[in-house]
Design a protein around this motif. Structure first.
Motif, short mmCIF file in Angstrom:
data_model
loop_
_atom_site.label_atom_id
_atom_site.label_comp_id
_atom_site.label_asym_id
_atom_site.label_seq_id
_atom_site.Cartn_x
_atom_site.Cartn_y
_atom_site.Cartn_z
N ALA A 123 0.84 -1.21 0.00
CA ALA A 123 0.00 0.00 0.00
C ALA A 123 0.87 1.26 0.00
N ALA B 202 1.65 3.83 -3.40
CA ALA B 202 1.21 5.23 -3.37
C ALA B 202 2.32 6.19 -3.80
N THR C 13 4.57 7.95 -6.32
CA THR C 13 4.45 8.22 -7.76
C THR C 13 5.59 9.08 -8.30
#
Length: 218
Positions: free
Chosen positions: A152, A156, A158
């Motif tokens: 997770a 996330a 990027t």
């Protein structure tokens, strides 16, 4: 029939000219021969040119006096003691990493929604607050739960990738790691990794994060 003196076919001036030409030719021949006998004579000019135009390049920061700047590998400040009753997980956190010393450690709830057994937030510093890094560490009851959290967190990210790979302990794969620039500020970075049941996240200035996570012992 009258008597006459025989005349020479070569005048004195003509003879001198021939002598000069022969002497000049001998000088040229000797010069060429000397180039073969002592090759350096013919090559000195070219070598001097090559030495002048040649050069070297190196990576890294260089100071005004031409010396290469290097980050220290030992801290200039003392690590802050852990709180009384620290858990085994918190005790496992190193006092120092390179020239970073632990300056703060406390329980936190950043990832409480994923139900870790325990979680802490630590600050490591060189003494220069601009280079401080923040470490969040938490442990779950099973490696699968830790992997879910790692997936997770890493998913996330990027920003631009700075590094990624497998975390190995004694040659055995125990998880993965990834580091990327902050998508909102490329002067900052985030590194996340899983080691079995524990997940780590480091944030801070890009250069600081890159140095810190690569040398973190866990």
């Amino acid at each position: 029939m009258s008597n006459t003196q025989p005349s020479s076919s070569t005048s004195p001036s003509h003879g001198k000219l021939i002598a000069v030409v022969v002497a000049a030719a001998l000088v040229i021949v000797l010069a060429l021969l000397s180039a073969f006998i002592w090759p350096g004579w013919a090559l000195n000019k070219d070598n001097a040119s090559q030495q002048t135009t040649g050069g070297t390049s190196s990576s890294g920061n260089t100071s005004s006096d031409g010396t290469k700047d290097e980050e220290p590998t030992t801290p200039s400040i003392k690590a802050t003691a852990l709180p009384d009753g620290a858990s085994e997980l918190l005790k496992a956190m190193p006092d120092t990493v390179l020239n970073y010393a632990r300056t703060k450690a406390e329980a936190s709830t950043t990832w409480s929604s994923t139900s870790p057994l325990e979680e802490y937030t630590l600050t490591y510093s060189t003494g220069d607050e601009a280079k401080d890094v923040t470490l969040i560490v938490a442990q779950w009851s099973a490696s699968d739960a830790a992997k879910t959290q790692y997936d997770a967190l890493s998913g996330a990210l990027t920003g631009t990738e700075l590094g990624s790979g497998t975390v190995k302990v004694s040659g055995e794969a125990k998880g993965s790691y990834t580091a990327k620039t902050d998508a909102n500020d490329d002067s900052k970075a985030i590194a996340v990794w899983q080691n079995d049941t524990v997940v780590f996240q480091v944030t801070g200035a890009k250069a600081a994060v890159e140095r810190f996570y690569q040398k973190f012992p866990l």
